[in-house]
Design a protein around this motif. Structure first.
Motif, PDB file in Angstrom:
ATOM      1  N   TYR A  58      11.205  -7.810   6.535  1.00  0.00           N
ATOM      2  CA  TYR A  58      10.945  -8.517   5.278  1.00  0.00           C
ATOM      3  C   TYR A  58      10.346  -9.903   5.525  1.00  0.00           C
ATOM      4  CZ  TYR A  58      13.875  -4.796   3.456  1.00  0.00           C
ATOM      5  OH  TYR A  58      14.383  -3.558   3.141  1.00  0.00           O
ATOM      6  N   ALA A  59      10.881 -10.604   6.508  1.00  0.00           N
ATOM      7  CA  ALA A  59      10.352 -11.934   6.827  1.00  0.00           C
ATOM      8  C   ALA A  59       8.922 -11.843   7.344  1.00  0.00           C
ATOM      9  CB  ALA A  59      11.249 -12.612   7.867  1.00  0.00           C
ATOM     10  N   LEU A  60       8.656 -10.847   8.201  1.00  0.00           N
ATOM     11  CA  LEU A  60       7.304 -10.672   8.733  1.00  0.00           C
ATOM     12  C   LEU A  60       6.322 -10.286   7.623  1.00  0.00           C
ATOM     13  CD1 LEU A  60       8.146  -8.724  12.019  1.00  0.00           C
ATOM     14  CD2 LEU A  60       7.217 -11.042  11.857  1.00  0.00           C
ATOM     15  N   LYS A  61       6.803  -9.500   6.683  1.00  0.00           N
ATOM     16  CA  LYS A  61       5.918  -9.071   5.601  1.00  0.00           C
ATOM     17  C   LYS A  61       5.527 -10.254   4.724  1.00  0.00           C
ATOM     18  CE  LYS A  61       7.524  -5.974   2.705  1.00  0.00           C
ATOM     19  NZ  LYS A  61       7.455  -6.604   1.380  1.00  0.00           N
ATOM     20  N   GLN A  70      -0.682  -7.693  -1.501  1.00  0.00           N
ATOM     21  CA  GLN A  70       0.573  -7.949  -2.220  1.00  0.00           C
ATOM     22  C   GLN A  70       1.717  -8.029  -1.208  1.00  0.00           C
ATOM     23  OE1 GLN A  70      -0.682  -4.349  -3.651  1.00  0.00           O
ATOM     24  NE2 GLN A  70      -0.525  -4.833  -5.811  1.00  0.00           N
ATOM     25  N   PRO A  71       1.928  -9.177  -0.593  1.00  0.00           N
ATOM     26  CA  PRO A  71       2.930  -9.273   0.479  1.00  0.00           C
ATOM     27  C   PRO A  71       4.376  -9.191   0.001  1.00  0.00           C
ATOM     28  CG  PRO A  71       2.003 -11.430  -0.005  1.00  0.00           C
ATOM     29  CD  PRO A  71       1.206 -10.446  -0.795  1.00  0.00           C
ATOM     30  N   ASP A  72       4.617  -9.236  -1.297  1.00  0.00           N
ATOM     31  CA  ASP A  72       5.991  -9.278  -1.786  1.00  0.00           C
ATOM     32  C   ASP A  72       6.456  -7.967  -2.426  1.00  0.00           C
ATOM     33  OD1 ASP A  72       4.270  -9.465  -3.901  1.00  0.00           O
ATOM     34  OD2 ASP A  72       5.451 -10.939  -5.015  1.00  0.00           O
ATOM     35  N   SER A  73       5.756  -6.847  -2.142  1.00  0.00           N
ATOM     36  CA  SER A  73       6.205  -5.558  -2.679  1.00  0.00           C
ATOM     37  C   SER A  73       6.579  -4.632  -1.524  1.00  0.00           C
ATOM     38  CB  SER A  73       5.113  -4.922  -3.541  1.00  0.00           C
ATOM     39  OG  SER A  73       3.944  -4.711  -2.790  1.00  0.00           O
ATOM     40  N   LEU A  74       6.949  -3.403  -1.849  1.00  0.00           N
ATOM     41  CA  LEU A  74       7.474  -2.394  -0.916  1.00  0.00           C
ATOM     42  C   LEU A  74       8.834  -2.811  -0.360  1.00  0.00           C
ATOM     43  CD1 LEU A  74       6.937   0.376   0.452  1.00  0.00           C
ATOM     44  CD2 LEU A  74       6.270  -0.899   2.455  1.00  0.00           C
ATOM     45  N   GLU A  75       9.862  -2.147  -0.836  1.00  0.00           N
ATOM     46  CA  GLU A  75      11.217  -2.521  -0.480  1.00  0.00           C
ATOM     47  C   GLU A  75      11.688  -1.904   0.830  1.00  0.00           C
ATOM     48  OE1 GLU A  75      13.360  -1.451  -3.941  1.00  0.00           O
ATOM     49  OE2 GLU A  75      12.340  -2.917  -5.195  1.00  0.00           O
ATOM     50  N   THR A  76      11.143  -0.750   1.204  1.00  0.00           N
ATOM     51  CA  THR A  76      11.568  -0.110   2.447  1.00  0.00           C
ATOM     52  C   THR A  76      10.414   0.663   3.079  1.00  0.00           C
ATOM     53  OG1 THR A  76      12.928   1.671   3.365  1.00  0.00           O
ATOM     54  CG2 THR A  76      12.524   1.746   1.007  1.00  0.00           C
ATOM     55  N   PRO A  77      10.152   0.472   4.355  1.00  0.00           N
ATOM     56  CA  PRO A  77       9.095   1.238   5.022  1.00  0.00           C
ATOM     57  C   PRO A  77       9.453   2.710   5.196  1.00  0.00           C
ATOM     58  CG  PRO A  77      10.262  -0.135   6.601  1.00  0.00           C
ATOM     59  CD  PRO A  77      10.766  -0.517   5.248  1.00  0.00           C
TER      60      PRO A  77
END
Length: 467
Positions: A58-61, A70-77
């Motif tokens: 999350y921090a890297l994203k 959109q760096p602040d979306s997608l909750e889980t890879p």
């Protein structure tokens, strides 16, 4: 393994060429912002893995070295684990040389290849299911269905235009359905786990199949919980991860947004029509095994219930334009394992063309000139002919309405016709009785128009882009 034997008939060569050219054209023309972001998230997952601390994802994203739009979306890879695996070569070529930006055209092309592979997997699964039901040696319905899925405009818009990952959980669910009809319980469970890992909404069709195949409640609950294991493992591995709470705060909103688009008022407040229909379908799915003594018919009914549930997801639950495809492969399979193919295929053709228009009416981002890939052949032709459309926000359907404004007032009517066609097909396929209605249109014509739908729509887009 079911071998695909393509007949050497002229029409199949034509279908193949239409499908191939259309897919390649869309593959090389578009670079939608979400696809670019999903690629960046996939590569960032490898950054987290090789950092030795997966919870740093999350921090890297949010640091966004990979240039996600959109760096602040997608909750889980976990939701796109096939893309994560596929993106390893991109990570290897964009890490050690100091070049972290993966938004380049060839990176996007590499990423889109996985979508083509999974579309082929989806089509193959559909082909295999239909072959299981239609064992006649001269029956080519499975080949037609193969082309219907590969050329589906709803799937192509989701994959080749928007670069979305819906095709992952659709493909896995199709593989699970293929294993279900062939009574391969081990692979049914494996594919179901993969599908739910990619999208927790796939719990709905998995539950329907479990209700049909299992009698004991504890077995249904046990197998349903097994499908949640990958997501639970990720949740445990990332407990307390920096910025995780920031990025996982939208679940309640998402559930409300998806389920509550259509409601009815009760004495205690609003009730979701989608959840109402799903519960009713679950109830009948659980009881159908007590009514059907014929094993083949029971499996056909199972496919009907899966199709009906995905129709609910696609038509009366909140969806972006790139999620319209959820029902598509299941619906196509149902067309060819039931009677009245001529009538049903004609109705499907009508619904497909109207849905292509209405699907872009409220979604101006759908087939928009602004998402022409920078550096692509399409952009170069624009420059050659003096068109600036590649740098202009022009949705195709909005432009059609400019020329034919009367169509705007007809959108509700079109949506009504689409729903009528879908409901008629569901009715015909559930009863599976011979329909006395005769359609004055040949099956060959309907087949050709369905396979050609996206290519015709794309032709109009290029006329707008190069103008």
């Amino acid at each position: 393994m079911v071998k695909i034997n393509l007949p050497k008939e002229k029409k199949y060569i034509i279908y193949f060429m239409i499908t191939l050219i259309t897919t390649l054209a869309m593959f090389t023309t578009f670079n939608y912002i979400d696809g670019q972001s999903l690629l960046a998230y996939s590569v960032t997952t490898w950054d987290a893995i090789f950092s030795g601390d997966i919870s740093s994802f999350y921090a890297l994203k949010l640091e966004n070295l990979r240039n996600a739009y959109q760096p602040d979306s997608l909750e889980t890879p976990i939701a796109m684990f096939p893309a994560v695996i596929w993106s390893l070569p991109v990570w290897l070529t964009h890490t050690f040389n100091g070049n972290y930006d993966v938004s380049g055209l060839f990176c996007i092309y590499w990423f889109k290849l996985i979508y083509i592979i999974f579309t082929i997997i989806t089509a193959y699964a559909g082909y295999s299911i239909i072959k299981f039901f239609n064992t006649k040696s001269n029956n080519n319905d499975s080949i037609i269905a193969l082309f219907f899925i590969l050329s589906s405009p709803e799937i192509l818009i989701s994959t080749m235009y928007a670069g979305q990952d819906e095709i992952f959980y659709i493909a896995f669910m199709m593989l699970a359905l293929n294993s279900f009809v062939k009574k391969d319980n081990k692979w049914f469970l494996i594919w179901s786990i993969c599908s739910v890992a990619c999208c927790d909404l796939m719990l709905v069709p998995v539950l329907a199949l479990l209700l049909i195949s299992e009698n004991k409640l504890y077995k249904i609950v046990y197998k349903l919980l097994l499908t949640l294991v990958p997501r639970l493992v990720w949740a445990l591995l990332t407990i307390g991860a920096p910025y995780k709470s920031l990025l996982e705060g939208g679940d309640a909103y998402e559930i409300s947004d998806i389920f509550n688009i259509f409601t009815i008022e009760t004495t205690t407040g609003s009730a979701s029509i989608a959840s109402l229909l799903m519960v009713l379908l679950f109830f009948y799915a659980y009881n159908i095994k007590n009514k059907e003594s014929d094993d083949i018919e029971l499996k056909r009914k199972a496919i009907w219930f899966i199709t009906a549930l995905t129709v609910v997801m696609s038509f009366i639950m909140q969806n972006h334009f790139y999620r319209f495809c959820i029902y598509t492969p299941f619906f196509i399979v149902l067309l060819f394992i039931s009677r009245n193919e001529k009538v049903n295929v004609f109705l499907y053709m009508i619904s497909l063309y109207l849905r292509m228009f209405t699907g872009g009416y409220n979604s101006p981002m759908n087939i928009n000139t602004e998402y022409t890939a920078s550096g692509s052949w399409a952009e170069k032709i624009c420059i050659l002919v003096g068109s600036k459309k590649y740098d202009t926000y022009d949705g195709l359907n909005a432009k059609i309405l400019e020329k034919l404004p009367i169509l705007e007032s007809m959108v509700p009517m079109m949506n009504g016709i689409v729903l009528a066609c879908i409901l008629l097909i569901l009715y015909h396929t559930y009863t599976n009785k011979k329909c006395e209605l005769d359609i004055p249109v040949s099956r060959k014509y309907s087949d050709f128009m369905i396979v050609s739908c996206m290519s015709l729509y794309l032709t109009v887009f290029y006329m707008l882009l190069f103008k």
